[in-house]
Write a protein that holds these residues in place. Structure first.
Motif, PDB file in Angstrom:
ATOM      1  N   TRP A 178       0.233  -1.138  -0.083  1.00  0.00           N
ATOM      2  CA  TRP A 178      -0.536   0.064  -0.301  1.00  0.00           C
ATOM      3  C   TRP A 178       0.630   1.613  -0.236  1.00  0.00           C
ATOM      4  CZ3 TRP A 178      -5.088   0.254  -1.491  1.00  0.00           C
ATOM      5  CH2 TRP A 178      -5.893  -1.089  -1.008  1.00  0.00           C
ATOM      6  N   TRP A 207       1.835   1.876  -3.494  1.00  0.00           N
ATOM      7  CA  TRP A 207       1.005   2.031  -4.630  1.00  0.00           C
ATOM      8  C   TRP A 207       0.728   3.421  -4.625  1.00  0.00           C
ATOM      9  CZ3 TRP A 207      -4.454   2.817  -4.344  1.00  0.00           C
ATOM     10  CH2 TRP A 207      -5.039   2.588  -5.648  1.00  0.00           C
ATOM     11  N   LEU A 208       0.280   3.750  -3.028  1.00  0.00           N
ATOM     12  CA  LEU A 208       0.067   5.379  -2.728  1.00  0.00           C
ATOM     13  C   LEU A 208       0.914   6.105  -2.987  1.00  0.00           C
ATOM     14  CD1 LEU A 208      -2.394   5.186   0.444  1.00  0.00           C
ATOM     15  CD2 LEU A 208      -3.023   5.453  -1.953  1.00  0.00           C
ATOM     16  N   SER A 209       2.614   5.676  -3.128  1.00  0.00           N
ATOM     17  CA  SER A 209       2.811   6.853  -3.284  1.00  0.00           C
ATOM     18  C   SER A 209       3.291   7.070  -4.852  1.00  0.00           C
ATOM     19  CB  SER A 209       4.741   6.609  -2.895  1.00  0.00           C
ATOM     20  OG  SER A 209       5.235   4.862  -3.761  1.00  0.00           O
ATOM     21  N   VAL A 210       3.126   5.675  -5.728  1.00  0.00           N
ATOM     22  CA  VAL A 210       2.962   6.203  -7.474  1.00  0.00           C
ATOM     23  C   VAL A 210       1.920   7.137  -7.328  1.00  0.00           C
ATOM     24  CG1 VAL A 210       2.343   5.074  -9.822  1.00  0.00           C
ATOM     25  CG2 VAL A 210       4.462   4.502  -7.827  1.00  0.00           C
ATOM     26  N   MET A 211       0.379   6.441  -6.952  1.00  0.00           N
ATOM     27  CA  MET A 211      -0.697   7.489  -7.357  1.00  0.00           C
ATOM     28  C   MET A 211      -0.339   9.332  -6.790  1.00  0.00           C
ATOM     29  SD  MET A 211      -2.488   6.024  -8.667  1.00  0.00           S
ATOM     30  CE  MET A 211      -4.135   6.239  -8.749  1.00  0.00           C
ATOM     31  N   PHE A 212       0.013   9.653  -5.220  1.00  0.00           N
ATOM     32  CA  PHE A 212       0.130  11.191  -4.652  1.00  0.00           C
ATOM     33  C   PHE A 212       1.424  11.513  -5.067  1.00  0.00           C
ATOM     34  CE2 PHE A 212      -3.359   9.051  -2.585  1.00  0.00           C
ATOM     35  CZ  PHE A 212      -4.823  10.431  -3.345  1.00  0.00           C
ATOM     36  N   SER A 216      -4.576  14.624  -0.558  1.00  0.00           N
ATOM     37  CA  SER A 216      -3.123  13.920  -0.212  1.00  0.00           C
ATOM     38  C   SER A 216      -3.108  14.370   0.900  1.00  0.00           C
ATOM     39  CB  SER A 216      -2.630  15.253  -1.192  1.00  0.00           C
ATOM     40  OG  SER A 216      -2.928  15.402  -3.100  1.00  0.00           O
ATOM     41  N   ALA A 235      -3.644  11.029   2.264  1.00  0.00           N
ATOM     42  CA  ALA A 235      -2.235  10.167   2.241  1.00  0.00           C
ATOM     43  C   ALA A 235      -0.134  10.707   3.007  1.00  0.00           C
ATOM     44  CB  ALA A 235      -1.553  10.464   1.063  1.00  0.00           C
TER      45      ALA A 235
END
Length: 124
Positions: free
Chosen positions: A4, A7-12, A90, A93
């Motif tokens: 997670w 994955w979230l670092s790529v998105m945000f 963000s 995140a």
């Protein structure tokens, strides 16, 4: 948790970089020294209370004039409700990354003996 976190670092990542840059620019612009003359005095009918010292605000010229614009970019307001929603997500995140990164580090630190690593706060 690591999945997670990645994955979230790529998105945000892009949005967090945007928030960091516009936040820094906003603060730099606000701290920029003023070189102009003070603005006009208070409007007619305004009386400064005796317990306060009232001074005219310095003129917003140069980089200081951009503070409001940078704030709107930073908060996402410049892009409407979608921009504000992305800014709030963000922020969540960023909180998640802080806690999950700390959690991952503590887990690795606690399990370093299982991998035959020498003790210490930091290791290679």
């Amino acid at each position: 948790m690591r999945k997670w976190h990645r994955w979230l670092s790529v998105m945000f990542g892009v949005f967090l970089l945007w928030i960091a840059v516009t936040g820094v620019l906003s603060h730099v612009a606000a701290l920029w020294p003023t070189g102009g003359a003070p603005q006009a005095a208070a409007p007619a009918g305004f009386v400064c209370p005796e317990t306060m010292v009232c001074r005219p605000k310095p003129a917003a010229d140069g980089p200081r004039a951009w503070v409001g614009f940078f704030h709107h970019l930073h908060s996402g307001e410049e892009f409407g409700p979608l921009g504000t929603a992305i800014a709030v997500l963000s922020g969540f995140a960023m909180i998640f990354f802080a806690f999950s990164g700390l959690w991952l580090y503590v887990r690795m630190w606690l399990h370093r003996k299982d991998r035959s690593l020498k003790p210490g706060w930091f290791w290679k």
